[in-house]
Scaffold this motif. Structure first.
Motif, PDB file in Angstrom:
ATOM      1  N   HIS A  31       0.833  -1.199   0.000  1.00  0.00           N
ATOM      2  CA  HIS A  31       0.000   0.000   0.000  1.00  0.00           C
ATOM      3  C   HIS A  31       0.868   1.248   0.000  1.00  0.00           C
ATOM      4  O   HIS A  31       0.404   2.331   0.327  1.00  0.00           O
ATOM      5  CB  HIS A  31      -0.948  -0.010   1.186  1.00  0.00           C
ATOM      6  N   MET A  46       8.838  -0.867  12.083  1.00  0.00           N
ATOM      7  CA  MET A  46       7.635  -1.692  12.044  1.00  0.00           C
ATOM      8  C   MET A  46       6.412  -0.872  11.621  1.00  0.00           C
ATOM      9  O   MET A  46       5.306  -1.059  12.119  1.00  0.00           O
ATOM     10  CB  MET A  46       7.402  -2.331  13.402  1.00  0.00           C
ATOM     11  N   TRP A  72      10.188  -9.583  15.532  1.00  0.00           N
ATOM     12  CA  TRP A  72       9.502 -10.816  15.888  1.00  0.00           C
ATOM     13  C   TRP A  72       9.802 -11.235  17.330  1.00  0.00           C
ATOM     14  O   TRP A  72       9.485 -12.320  17.754  1.00  0.00           O
ATOM     15  CB  TRP A  72       9.906 -11.946  14.932  1.00  0.00           C
ATOM     16  N   PHE A 127       9.096  -9.678  20.800  1.00  0.00           N
ATOM     17  CA  PHE A 127       8.583  -8.677  21.736  1.00  0.00           C
ATOM     18  C   PHE A 127       8.722  -9.194  23.158  1.00  0.00           C
ATOM     19  O   PHE A 127       7.750  -9.488  23.837  1.00  0.00           O
ATOM     20  CB  PHE A 127       7.149  -8.311  21.382  1.00  0.00           C
ATOM     21  N   VAL A 139      -0.016  -8.378   5.244  1.00  0.00           N
ATOM     22  CA  VAL A 139       0.853  -7.231   5.499  1.00  0.00           C
ATOM     23  C   VAL A 139       0.048  -5.949   5.765  1.00  0.00           C
ATOM     24  O   VAL A 139       0.043  -5.418   6.871  1.00  0.00           O
ATOM     25  CB  VAL A 139       1.830  -7.002   4.320  1.00  0.00           C
ATOM     26  N   CYS A 140      -0.643  -5.473   4.736  1.00  0.00           N
ATOM     27  CA  CYS A 140      -1.188  -4.113   4.779  1.00  0.00           C
ATOM     28  C   CYS A 140      -2.371  -3.895   5.737  1.00  0.00           C
ATOM     29  O   CYS A 140      -2.437  -2.856   6.394  1.00  0.00           O
ATOM     30  CB  CYS A 140      -1.573  -3.668   3.379  1.00  0.00           C
ATOM     31  N   ALA A 170      -3.014  -4.720   8.604  1.00  0.00           N
ATOM     32  CA  ALA A 170      -2.627  -4.494   9.999  1.00  0.00           C
ATOM     33  C   ALA A 170      -2.457  -3.013  10.325  1.00  0.00           C
ATOM     34  O   ALA A 170      -2.576  -2.599  11.469  1.00  0.00           O
ATOM     35  CB  ALA A 170      -1.331  -5.246  10.307  1.00  0.00           C
ATOM     36  N   ASN A 171      -2.173  -2.201   9.313  1.00  0.00           N
ATOM     37  CA  ASN A 171      -1.932  -0.776   9.536  1.00  0.00           C
ATOM     38  C   ASN A 171      -3.203   0.056   9.606  1.00  0.00           C
ATOM     39  O   ASN A 171      -3.142   1.246   9.901  1.00  0.00           O
ATOM     40  CB  ASN A 171      -1.062  -0.213   8.412  1.00  0.00           C
ATOM     41  N   THR A 207       6.974 -15.144  12.318  1.00  0.00           N
ATOM     42  CA  THR A 207       8.143 -14.279  12.495  1.00  0.00           C
ATOM     43  C   THR A 207       8.466 -13.506  11.217  1.00  0.00           C
ATOM     44  O   THR A 207       9.160 -12.498  11.259  1.00  0.00           O
ATOM     45  CB  THR A 207       9.371 -15.099  12.926  1.00  0.00           C
ATOM     46  N   PRO A 247       5.437 -10.292  11.323  1.00  0.00           N
ATOM     47  CA  PRO A 247       5.040 -10.111  12.735  1.00  0.00           C
ATOM     48  C   PRO A 247       3.998  -9.021  12.980  1.00  0.00           C
ATOM     49  O   PRO A 247       3.247  -9.105  13.945  1.00  0.00           O
ATOM     50  CB  PRO A 247       6.357  -9.776  13.444  1.00  0.00           C
ATOM     51  N   LEU A 248       3.930  -8.015  12.104  1.00  0.00           N
ATOM     52  CA  LEU A 248       3.051  -6.877  12.395  1.00  0.00           C
ATOM     53  C   LEU A 248       1.596  -7.308  12.591  1.00  0.00           C
ATOM     54  O   LEU A 248       0.936  -6.907  13.539  1.00  0.00           O
ATOM     55  CB  LEU A 248       3.159  -5.809  11.296  1.00  0.00           C
ATOM     56  N   ARG A 305       1.282  -9.039  15.876  1.00  0.00           N
ATOM     57  CA  ARG A 305       1.490  -8.091  16.971  1.00  0.00           C
ATOM     58  C   ARG A 305       0.244  -7.232  17.184  1.00  0.00           C
ATOM     59  O   ARG A 305      -0.096  -6.859  18.293  1.00  0.00           O
ATOM     60  CB  ARG A 305       2.697  -7.201  16.639  1.00  0.00           C
ATOM     61  N   GLU A 306      -0.421  -6.885  16.089  1.00  0.00           N
ATOM     62  CA  GLU A 306      -1.566  -5.974  16.142  1.00  0.00           C
ATOM     63  C   GLU A 306      -2.891  -6.716  16.345  1.00  0.00           C
ATOM     64  O   GLU A 306      -3.944  -6.103  16.270  1.00  0.00           O
ATOM     65  CB  GLU A 306      -1.628  -5.149  14.853  1.00  0.00           C
ATOM     66  N   LEU A 338       3.572 -16.265  20.624  1.00  0.00           N
ATOM     67  CA  LEU A 338       3.622 -15.616  21.929  1.00  0.00           C
ATOM     68  C   LEU A 338       4.867 -14.752  22.081  1.00  0.00           C
ATOM     69  O   LEU A 338       4.882 -13.811  22.876  1.00  0.00           O
ATOM     70  CB  LEU A 338       3.536 -16.667  23.043  1.00  0.00           C
ATOM     71  N   THR A 339       5.901 -15.060  21.316  1.00  0.00           N
ATOM     72  CA  THR A 339       7.093 -14.219  21.330  1.00  0.00           C
ATOM     73  C   THR A 339       6.804 -12.889  20.638  1.00  0.00           C
ATOM     74  O   THR A 339       7.290 -11.839  21.034  1.00  0.00           O
ATOM     75  CB  THR A 339       8.268 -14.942  20.633  1.00  0.00           C
ATOM     76  N   VAL A 340       5.988 -12.944  19.588  1.00  0.00           N
ATOM     77  CA  VAL A 340       5.601 -11.718  18.887  1.00  0.00           C
ATOM     78  C   VAL A 340       4.587 -10.931  19.714  1.00  0.00           C
ATOM     79  O   VAL A 340       4.616  -9.704  19.762  1.00  0.00           O
ATOM     80  CB  VAL A 340       5.015 -12.055  17.489  1.00  0.00           C
ATOM     81  N   ALA A 397       2.675 -11.620  23.449  1.00  0.00           N
ATOM     82  CA  ALA A 397       2.408 -12.484  24.607  1.00  0.00           C
ATOM     83  C   ALA A 397       0.937 -12.466  25.017  1.00  0.00           C
ATOM     84  O   ALA A 397       0.486 -13.349  25.743  1.00  0.00           O
ATOM     85  CB  ALA A 397       3.289 -12.057  25.784  1.00  0.00           C
ATOM     86  N   GLN A 398       0.180 -11.459  24.540  1.00  0.00           N
ATOM     87  CA  GLN A 398      -1.230 -11.348  24.927  1.00  0.00           C
ATOM     88  C   GLN A 398      -2.180 -12.099  23.983  1.00  0.00           C
ATOM     89  O   GLN A 398      -3.385 -12.117  24.198  1.00  0.00           O
ATOM     90  CB  GLN A 398      -1.655  -9.874  24.980  1.00  0.00           C
TER      91      GLN A 398
END
Lengths: 113, 219
Positions: free
Chosen positions: A2, A36, A85, A87, B122-123, B125-126, B148, B151-152, B155-156, B183-185, B187-188
């Motif tokens: 994008h 990121m 990757w 956190f 990818v996209c 997530a933003n 990995t 990750p975004l 993570r999001e 969970l590494t990326v 944990a929640q």
């Protein structure tokens, strides 16, 4: 991918700010790009070149400052630099962390004339 | 002349996402954004989920695709109202597109709204849409390394659904490894394992979702 629409937003925002400051041309845009942010540098530069054509920002230099990814641990308070990757707090290994920097996608200053 | 400005490029979307959020709150609608790469099983999970939830809650669906209405027709077969957004090439839904689609739905009659994003890891997530929870689906044939490599999105997200678990025998997908990476990326993350083909694990996911709907907001 994008980056083209992000580039269009950058051009629109820059031209809008320049006009608001009584300038007629944008010659430089200083952009913060987080590690990121989800946006890649090269396609963004290419997208900018295309979308600035015919606008007051045509030919402007897009100066990109890449911002590393850093986190703060909610358990021990430590701040660490990490890969996207991982956190995990580098000090106490807690996964309860918040992102401090690395999500930036922002214009911080403009050179106009 | 240099001018100092701090202008977040995605701020316009964030503002519209907040407006959508206000609309959803006003009508008491719980909103789920579904993200994944193409073919991970967003529509299949959605159909399975709707089968479980529609007896309890009036649901509706916003379908995001680049072109066509194949997914919307699959949703119509379950008897749930849906609106198709064609992004016309754009790789993600944004808050403005969702806002426009809402005018085609009878908001007073909806308790749970699912938004099926464009297949892309990818996209999307933003771009916040005004959702309560974000769910990312990872199917086993994609490989456990996607967590990995992209990750975004994870993570999001609030939830990871590992789908197509029935295929895990024939391929090198290590579910434990995937859970650890996830969970590494983040944990929640709430993690569920499903097979939309056999139905295995779908109950656990829909029970959890129902508990979230009851409590009103995300964890």
């Amino acid at each position: 991918m994008h980056e083209l629409s992000v580039a269009q937003s950058i051009v629109e925002t820059a031209v809008e700010e320049a006009q608001a400051h009584g300038a007629s041309r944008v010659v430089g845009i200083n952009l913060q790009l987080g590690r990121m942010s989800g946006v890649q540098r090269e396609p963004l530069e290419f997208g900018f070149e295309i979308s600035s054509k015919g606008t007051a920002a045509e030919g402007a230099t897009l100066k990109i400052t890449e911002i590393p990814l850093t986190i703060r641990c909610r358990s021990c308070g430590a701040e660490s630099g990490v890969e996207a990757w991982e956190f995990i707090c580098r000090v106490c290994e807690s996964g309860d962390v918040e992102i401090l920097t690395g999500r930036e996608l922002a214009i911080v200053s403009l050179d106009v004339e | 002349m240099e001018i100092k400005v701090v202008r977040d490029i995605l701020a316009a979307n964030e503002m519209l996402a907040r407006e959508n959020r206000e609309t959803f709150d006003k009508h008491g609608i719980f909103v789920v954004d579904l993200m994944s790469s193409p073919g991970a099983g967003k529509t299949s999970l959605l159909v399975r989920t709707l089968e479980q939830l529609t007896p309890r809650y009036p649901c509706a669906v916003v379908e995001g695709d680049i072109t066509g209405d194949v997914d919307a027709r699959r949703i119509a077969e379950v008897g749930v109202p849906s609106v198709q957004i064609n992004t016309g090439g754009a790789c993600h839904l944004d808050a403005r597109m969702v806002k426009a689609a809402l005018s085609s739905l009878s908001l007073d009659d909806i308790r749970v709204l699912f938004i099926e994003n464009v297949g892309n890891l990818v996209c999307p997530a933003n771009y916040r849409l005004g959702e309560d929870i974000r769910v990312t689906i990872l199917s086993t044939p994609e490989g456990d390394d996607k967590l990995t490599k992209y990750p975004l999105a994870f993570r999001e997200s609030d939830v990871l659904v590992i789908n197509k678990t029935d295929l895990v025998e024939g391929i090198d997908f290590d579910i434990e490894q995937a859970r650890q990476s996830a969970l590494t990326v983040n944990a929640q993350l709430q993690i569920f394992q499903t097979s939309c083909r056999t139905g295995e694990g779908v109950d656990r996911w829909t029970d959890w979702l129902a508990s979230q709907i009851e409590s009103g907001r995300e964890t």
